[in-house]
Design a protein around this motif. Structure first.
Motif, short mmCIF file in Angstrom:
data_model
loop_
_atom_site.label_atom_id
_atom_site.label_comp_id
_atom_site.label_asym_id
_atom_site.label_seq_id
_atom_site.Cartn_x
_atom_site.Cartn_y
_atom_site.Cartn_z
N ASN A 174 8.77 -2.81 3.73
CA ASN A 174 10.16 -2.97 4.18
C ASN A 174 10.43 -2.37 5.56
OD1 ASN A 174 10.91 -4.32 1.76
ND2 ASN A 174 11.16 -2.34 0.75
N GLY A 175 9.37 -1.91 6.23
CA GLY A 175 9.51 -1.45 7.60
C GLY A 175 9.04 -2.51 8.58
N ARG A 176 8.94 -2.16 9.84
CA ARG A 176 8.56 -3.13 10.87
C ARG A 176 7.12 -3.59 10.72
NH1 ARG A 176 9.67 -1.83 16.90
NH2 ARG A 176 9.14 -4.03 17.02
N MET A 177 6.26 -2.79 10.10
CA MET A 177 4.85 -3.13 9.94
C MET A 177 4.59 -3.96 8.68
SD MET A 177 3.36 -1.92 12.62
CE MET A 177 4.90 -2.36 13.44
N ASP A 178 5.62 -4.23 7.92
CA ASP A 178 5.47 -5.01 6.69
C ASP A 178 5.36 -6.50 7.04
OD1 ASP A 178 5.32 -5.70 4.04
OD2 ASP A 178 7.43 -5.28 3.59
N CYS A 179 4.68 -7.24 6.19
CA CYS A 179 4.61 -8.70 6.32
C CYS A 179 4.10 -9.27 5.00
CB CYS A 179 3.71 -9.13 7.48
SG CYS A 179 1.96 -8.72 7.26
N PRO B 140 0.27 4.78 -2.86
CA PRO B 140 1.70 4.54 -3.08
C PRO B 140 2.59 5.21 -2.03
CG PRO B 140 0.63 5.06 -5.17
CD PRO B 140 -0.37 5.34 -4.07
N ARG B 141 2.22 6.41 -1.60
CA ARG B 141 3.02 7.08 -0.56
C ARG B 141 2.88 6.35 0.78
NH1 ARG B 141 0.76 12.78 -0.41
NH2 ARG B 141 2.36 13.11 1.19
N PHE B 142 1.67 5.92 1.10
CA PHE B 142 1.43 5.11 2.30
C PHE B 142 2.32 3.87 2.27
CE2 PHE B 142 -0.77 1.57 4.31
CZ PHE B 142 -1.25 2.09 5.50
N ASP B 143 2.31 3.20 1.12
CA ASP B 143 3.08 1.96 0.96
C ASP B 143 4.58 2.18 1.08
OD1 ASP B 143 3.13 -0.97 0.06
OD2 ASP B 143 4.35 -0.02 -1.50
#
Length: 308
Positions: free
Chosen positions: A215-220, A207-210
């Motif tokens: 919602n950041g640049r690495m999200d998809c 959960p902390r990793f997530d």
């Protein structure tokens, strides 16, 4: 749908997780559909209730159809359906089209296209992207390898089950592009899995990793689907088996070898899935994280109410 399009009789072979939804949309949008039944009777009974007809053999599907869709595991199954006893070749008429929606080996695809061309039959590769949910909703992605004329003929039928259709090139290019697409997605899966294992090892929980990645640049979209297993225990979040992933990466390796290109990242991704395949081939791709964690002495089993 034009009158010409509506007159096309459609055949379908492969009522699995993706195929059932595709076939459902074809018949619901007004096309006459003949399908090959299977041991799992639920999809067949559903299609019969929608007005489709059932055939006993692939040959019978071919006899009843102008366009035949195949949606199975890979090239071995496709070749058997076309060439085997009671197969499509025994019933296909000149002017028919066979469309392979499976993720297949492009070498096999090109060979089958030449074989059927001699009979006056066009062969098209139209592999899929997305999940059974989008198959049911009629919003899959398709990458199609076909001549311009054949693509134009198929487009109204493809529109019944695909929300995004890309005519990528000639026959064989659809499967080549699909392997590249899966290389990227499965590469993401391997990276996410190793990153989650390392994160847990150094004290950063999933959960902390997530909380940083989402919602950041690495999200998809793929990341969000993938993480639903580890974070929520949602087994059905991405119903693409580890066995099929390993098969596709093996096809990628063959394609890279034939092209004479080094593919170290593809091989590394394949090796990640190879271990998971031996451990549990019927598990789904997001469960790779659990396997990678276990190999590294980390428990990434999904939690429920704070307990594993």
């Amino acid at each position: 749908m034009t009158t010409t399009a509506a007159s096309e009789k459609i055949g379908f072979i492969g009522l699995g997780l993706m195929g059932h939804g595709i076939a459902k949309n074809i018949v619901d949008k007004g096309y006459a559909l003949t399908f090959l039944g299977r041991k799992n009777r639920a999809p067949a009974e559903d299609l019969l209730g929608r007005g489709a007809k059932e055939a006993a053999t692939s040959r019978d599907v071919a006899v009843a159809s102008d366009i035949v869709f195949i949606c199975v595991t890979g090239s071995r199954e496709v070749e058997s359906i076309i060439r085997g006893p009671g197969g499509l070749k025994e019933g296909l008429k000149k002017g028919s089209v066979v469309v392979d929606c499976s993720t297949s080996d492009p070498t096999s695809t090109v060979a089958l296209a030449a074989e059927l061309k001699a009979l006056g039959v066009d062969y098209v590769d139209a592999p899929l992207s997305r999940t059974p949910k989008e198959a049911w909703e009629g919003t899959l992605d398709a990458m199609v390898g076909a001549s311009d004329a054949v693509f134009a003929r198929l487009k109204p039928v493809l529109d019944t089950w695909a929300g995004r259709i890309v005519h990528i090139g000639d026959t064989g290019d659809g499967h080549r592009m699909k392997l590249l697409n899966n290389f990227i997605s499965l590469g993401y899966a391997a990276i996410y899995s190793e990153a989650l294992a390392l994160a847990e090892k150094v004290g950063i929980s999933p959960p902390r990793f997530d909380s940083v990645i989402r919602n950041g640049r690495m999200d998809c979209g793929f990341y969000q689907t993938f993480m639903r297993w580890t974070l929520e225990g949602d087994r059905d979040a991405h119903k693409f088996t580890i066995a099929n992933a390993f098969k596709d990466l093996t096809y990628l390796e063959s394609m890279a070898g034939s092209a004479g290109i080094a593919n170290p990242l593809g091989n590394a991704t394949k090796n990640a899935f190879a271990g998971a395949f031996v451990a549990g081939p019927d598990q789904y791709v997001p469960m790779l994280a659990t396997h990678i964690g276990k190999v590294n002495g980390v428990d990434l089993t999904p939690t429920k109410d704070g307990k594993r």
